[in-house]
Design a protein around this motif. Structure first.
Motif, PDB file in Angstrom:
ATOM      1  N   SER A 165       1.085  -1.029   0.178  1.00 25.48           N
ATOM      2  CA  SER A 165      -0.297  -0.056  -0.106  1.00 25.48           C
ATOM      3  C   SER A 165       0.503   1.020   0.021  1.00 25.48           C
ATOM      4  CB  SER A 165      -1.003  -0.095   1.066  1.00 25.48           C
ATOM      5  OG  SER A 165      -2.209   1.009   1.597  1.00 25.48           O
ATOM      6  N   GLY A 166       0.088   2.353  -0.745  1.00 23.95           N
ATOM      7  CA  GLY A 166       1.437   3.578  -0.804  1.00 23.95           C
ATOM      8  C   GLY A 166       1.135   3.518  -2.370  1.00 23.95           C
ATOM      9  N   VAL A 167       1.970   5.106  -2.359  1.00 19.55           N
ATOM     10  CA  VAL A 167       2.559   5.228  -3.188  1.00 19.55           C
ATOM     11  C   VAL A 167       3.914   5.428  -4.447  1.00 19.55           C
ATOM     12  CG1 VAL A 167       2.773   7.720  -4.946  1.00 19.55           C
ATOM     13  CG2 VAL A 167       0.516   7.145  -3.805  1.00 19.55           C
ATOM     14  N   PHE A 168       4.302   4.709  -5.234  1.00 21.24           N
ATOM     15  CA  PHE A 168       5.122   4.459  -5.422  1.00 21.24           C
ATOM     16  C   PHE A 168       5.863   4.844  -6.957  1.00 21.24           C
ATOM     17  CE2 PHE A 168       3.772   0.813  -3.269  1.00 21.24           C
ATOM     18  CZ  PHE A 168       4.254   0.250  -2.557  1.00 21.24           C
ATOM     19  N   ASN A 169       7.266   5.439  -7.330  1.00 18.58           N
ATOM     20  CA  ASN A 169       7.933   5.559  -8.176  1.00 18.58           C
ATOM     21  C   ASN A 169       8.195   4.813  -9.309  1.00 18.58           C
ATOM     22  OD1 ASN A 169       9.497   7.739  -9.442  1.00 18.58           O
ATOM     23  ND2 ASN A 169      11.311   6.785  -9.270  1.00 18.58           N
ATOM     24  N   HIS A 170       7.632   4.672 -10.386  1.00 14.31           N
ATOM     25  CA  HIS A 170       7.525   3.543 -11.674  1.00 14.31           C
ATOM     26  C   HIS A 170       8.501   4.646 -13.125  1.00 14.31           C
ATOM     27  CE1 HIS A 170       4.175   2.979  -9.587  1.00 14.31           C
ATOM     28  NE2 HIS A 170       3.967   1.517  -9.463  1.00 14.31           N
ATOM     29  N   GLN A 171       8.910   4.054 -13.554  1.00 17.44           N
ATOM     30  CA  GLN A 171       9.506   4.353 -14.776  1.00 17.44           C
ATOM     31  C   GLN A 171       8.705   3.590 -16.269  1.00 17.44           C
ATOM     32  OE1 GLN A 171      11.293   1.874 -12.440  1.00 17.44           O
ATOM     33  NE2 GLN A 171      11.514   3.691 -11.132  1.00 17.44           N
ATOM     34  N   ARG A 172       8.591   4.139 -16.841  1.00 19.25           N
ATOM     35  CA  ARG A 172       8.783   3.757 -18.190  1.00 19.25           C
ATOM     36  C   ARG A 172       9.786   3.208 -19.190  1.00 19.25           C
ATOM     37  NH1 ARG A 172       6.985   9.107 -21.845  1.00 19.25           N
ATOM     38  NH2 ARG A 172       7.610   6.895 -23.932  1.00 19.25           N
ATOM     39  N   THR A 173       8.919   1.438 -19.706  1.00 18.76           N
ATOM     40  CA  THR A 173      10.342   0.110 -20.244  1.00 18.76           C
ATOM     41  C   THR A 173      10.639   0.801 -21.649  1.00 18.76           C
ATOM     42  OG1 THR A 173       8.974  -1.349 -20.495  1.00 18.76           O
ATOM     43  CG2 THR A 173      10.125  -0.698 -17.807  1.00 18.76           C
ATOM     44  N   GLN A 174       8.927   1.786 -22.039  1.00 21.57           N
ATOM     45  CA  GLN A 174       8.729   1.604 -24.081  1.00 21.57           C
ATOM     46  C   GLN A 174       9.216   3.597 -24.124  1.00 21.57           C
ATOM     47  OE1 GLN A 174       9.470  -1.223 -25.699  1.00 21.57           O
ATOM     48  NE2 GLN A 174       9.180  -2.517 -24.014  1.00 21.57           N
ATOM     49  N   THR A 175      10.151   3.228 -25.214  1.00 21.68           N
ATOM     50  CA  THR A 175      10.461   4.950 -26.038  1.00 21.68           C
ATOM     51  C   THR A 175      10.737   4.746 -26.875  1.00 21.68           C
ATOM     52  OG1 THR A 175      11.115   5.492 -23.297  1.00 21.68           O
ATOM     53  CG2 THR A 175      11.531   6.921 -25.888  1.00 21.68           C
ATOM     54  N   PRO A 176       9.176   5.283 -27.806  1.00 21.76           N
ATOM     55  CA  PRO A 176       7.985   6.047 -28.045  1.00 21.76           C
ATOM     56  C   PRO A 176       7.191   4.845 -27.586  1.00 21.76           C
ATOM     57  CG  PRO A 176       8.681   6.301 -29.845  1.00 21.76           C
ATOM     58  CD  PRO A 176       9.565   5.797 -29.080  1.00 21.76           C
ATOM     59  N   HIS A 177       6.174   5.342 -26.807  1.00 26.71           N
ATOM     60  CA  HIS A 177       5.007   4.195 -27.521  1.00 26.71           C
ATOM     61  C   HIS A 177       3.844   4.711 -27.146  1.00 26.71           C
ATOM     62  CE1 HIS A 177       2.032   0.942 -26.164  1.00 26.71           C
ATOM     63  NE2 HIS A 177       2.823   0.649 -27.314  1.00 26.71           N
ATOM     64  N   PRO A 178       2.576   4.912 -27.392  1.00 27.59           N
ATOM     65  CA  PRO A 178       1.626   5.530 -27.575  1.00 27.59           C
ATOM     66  C   PRO A 178       0.729   5.907 -26.542  1.00 27.59           C
ATOM     67  CG  PRO A 178       1.241   3.948 -29.407  1.00 27.59           C
ATOM     68  CD  PRO A 178       2.384   4.057 -29.081  1.00 27.59           C
ATOM     69  N   LEU A 180       1.445   5.846 -23.852  1.00 28.84           N
ATOM     70  CA  LEU A 180       3.221   6.375 -22.822  1.00 28.84           C
ATOM     71  C   LEU A 180       3.043   8.253 -23.244  1.00 28.84           C
ATOM     72  CD1 LEU A 180       5.480   3.448 -22.247  1.00 28.84           C
ATOM     73  CD2 LEU A 180       3.273   4.734 -21.153  1.00 28.84           C
ATOM     74  N   ARG A 181       2.447   8.523 -24.620  1.00 25.76           N
ATOM     75  CA  ARG A 181       2.948   9.157 -25.255  1.00 25.76           C
ATOM     76  C   ARG A 181       2.293  10.683 -24.295  1.00 25.76           C
ATOM     77  NH1 ARG A 181       0.480  12.095 -30.939  1.00 25.76           N
ATOM     78  NH2 ARG A 181       2.444  10.455 -32.341  1.00 25.76           N
ATOM     79  N   GLY A 182       3.086  11.929 -24.123  1.00 21.20           N
ATOM     80  CA  GLY A 182       3.611  12.792 -22.875  1.00 21.20           C
ATOM     81  C   GLY A 182       3.073  12.293 -21.448  1.00 21.20           C
ATOM     82  N   PHE A 183       4.209  10.865 -21.077  1.00 20.00           N
ATOM     83  CA  PHE A 183       4.912  10.351 -20.095  1.00 20.00           C
ATOM     84  C   PHE A 183       6.073  10.814 -19.145  1.00 20.00           C
ATOM     85  CE2 PHE A 183       0.894   8.131 -19.499  1.00 20.00           C
ATOM     86  CZ  PHE A 183       0.381   7.383 -18.500  1.00 20.00           C
ATOM     87  N   ASP A 184       6.512  11.717 -18.481  1.00 20.56           N
ATOM     88  CA  ASP A 184       7.882  11.661 -18.228  1.00 20.56           C
ATOM     89  C   ASP A 184       8.646  10.325 -17.863  1.00 20.56           C
ATOM     90  OD1 ASP A 184       7.215  14.103 -17.448  1.00 20.56           O
ATOM     91  OD2 ASP A 184       6.875  14.007 -15.590  1.00 20.56           O
ATOM     92  N   ASP A 185       9.576  10.185 -17.333  1.00 18.48           N
ATOM     93  CA  ASP A 185      10.554   9.023 -17.621  1.00 18.48           C
ATOM     94  C   ASP A 185      10.425   8.262 -16.390  1.00 18.48           C
ATOM     95  OD1 ASP A 185      12.004   9.528 -20.254  1.00 18.48           O
ATOM     96  OD2 ASP A 185      14.080  10.760 -19.048  1.00 18.48           O
TER      97      ASP A 185
END
Length: 314
Positions: A165-178, A180-185
């Protein structure tokens, strides 16, 4: 553009107070437009709270969206009135002859129960199977994501000793991808669950692709390579105080829960939570509706064969 909801749905007043454009069925009947049709299978105990969370996200997109609310059975809900359920919710028999642009299946408080022991597991399987032929894109949230990965791809979750339970940091693994458009790293997202998927099994599966993950919380966004199924192993729809309400509920039930990670200011439950994920949640649903529903769905929903997988070199 508005999200169209039934006249007098309680969420309407909340959303209008937040300047989110909602439109009643009676007003929308006078508009000549082909809206997106989205079905929501709501498995959460507090139906009205979850409706409002999801409609808030759907109403923050440039598309007009018609929403149907679906229930899994006719049993009396402990947290939602019979009148509300009978007025605004439909049974599967009422909709199974229809086609939809999108389907959202919510999480459920069933994290410690084997899928086959869930009283309505056969109904869940029936709806998931139906969705593969009658819906352009399916968005599975949290427990539903685990259930969908198990039923469609035979991937089993692993139960944990304590609740994540909580708020976790995530990383995008695919660049680019529709999607994820506009997502931060890197971005934040809430989790509230008792199980996790084996990330190596997900990576190795030939029909699935991981789009975002967390070093602590594991896989977060997983999509089928045919673009049909999106599995969100978390709760981007949660509002600022949702994890707090769950934490206090667990305390009241004598469960001695851990304090949600990275959530309360200074990690102190006596202080206010910090919402770090709202912009991500809105962008995720907006991208899903745009790239995996609106741009793929046939204009005539009776012809689902006209749908084609997303192809892009973005």
């Amino acid at each position: 553009m508005p999200v169209r909801i039934p006249d007098n749905l309680p969420a309407a007043g909340v959303l209008e107070s937040e300047n989110i454009f909602v439109m009643s069925e009676s007003r929308a009947a006078n508009q000549d437009i082909r809206p997106m049709r989205v079905l929501i299978l709501n498995l959460m105990p507090n139906k009205i709270e979850t409706e409002t969370q999801l409609l808030r996200l759907l109403g923050n997109t440039p598309l007009q969206v018609d929403v149907d609310l679906l229930r899994i059975h006719d049993k009396v809900s402990k947290h939602t009135s019979i009148d509300h359920m009978n007025t605004f919710y439909r049974n599967f028999d009422d909709v199974k002859a229809n086609n939809y642009d999108g389907l959202i299946i919510t999480g459920a408080p069933l994290g410690q129960i084997d899928f086959e022991d869930v009283s309505y597991w056969d109904h869940i399987k029936e709806i998931i199977d139906w969705s593969q032929q009658h819906v352009t894109s399916v968005l599975f949230l949290c427990w539903a994501a685990h259930a969908g990965l198990f039923h469609l791809y035979d991937l089993q979750r692993k139960l944990m000793d304590t609740k994540r339970s909580g708020v976790f940091n995530h990383q995008r693994t695919q660049t680019p991808h529709p999607l994820l458009r506009g997502f931060d790293d890197e971005f934040f997202a809430p989790h509230s669950r008792f199980a996790e998927m084996d990330i190596e099994q997900l990576r190795a599966h030939p029909d699935l692709e991981i789009l975002a993950e967390s070093d602590v919380a594991g896989a977060y966004l997983v999509i089928s390579k045919n673009s049909h199924n999106l599995f969100v192993i978390g709760h981007p729809e949660y509002q600022k105080n949702t994890l707090k309400a769950e934490y206090l509920r667990d305390i009241d039930q004598g469960l001695a829960p851990d304090i949600p990670v990275n959530y309360f200011r200074n990690n102190d439950p006596e202080q206010d939570p910090i919402a770090r994920w709202h912009s991500h949640g809105s962008l995720l649903v907006s991208n899903w509706l745009n790239y995996y529903v609106y741009q793929l769905t046939p204009y005539d929903l009776s012809d689902m064969s006209a749908m084609t997988p997303w192809e892009s070199d973005m």
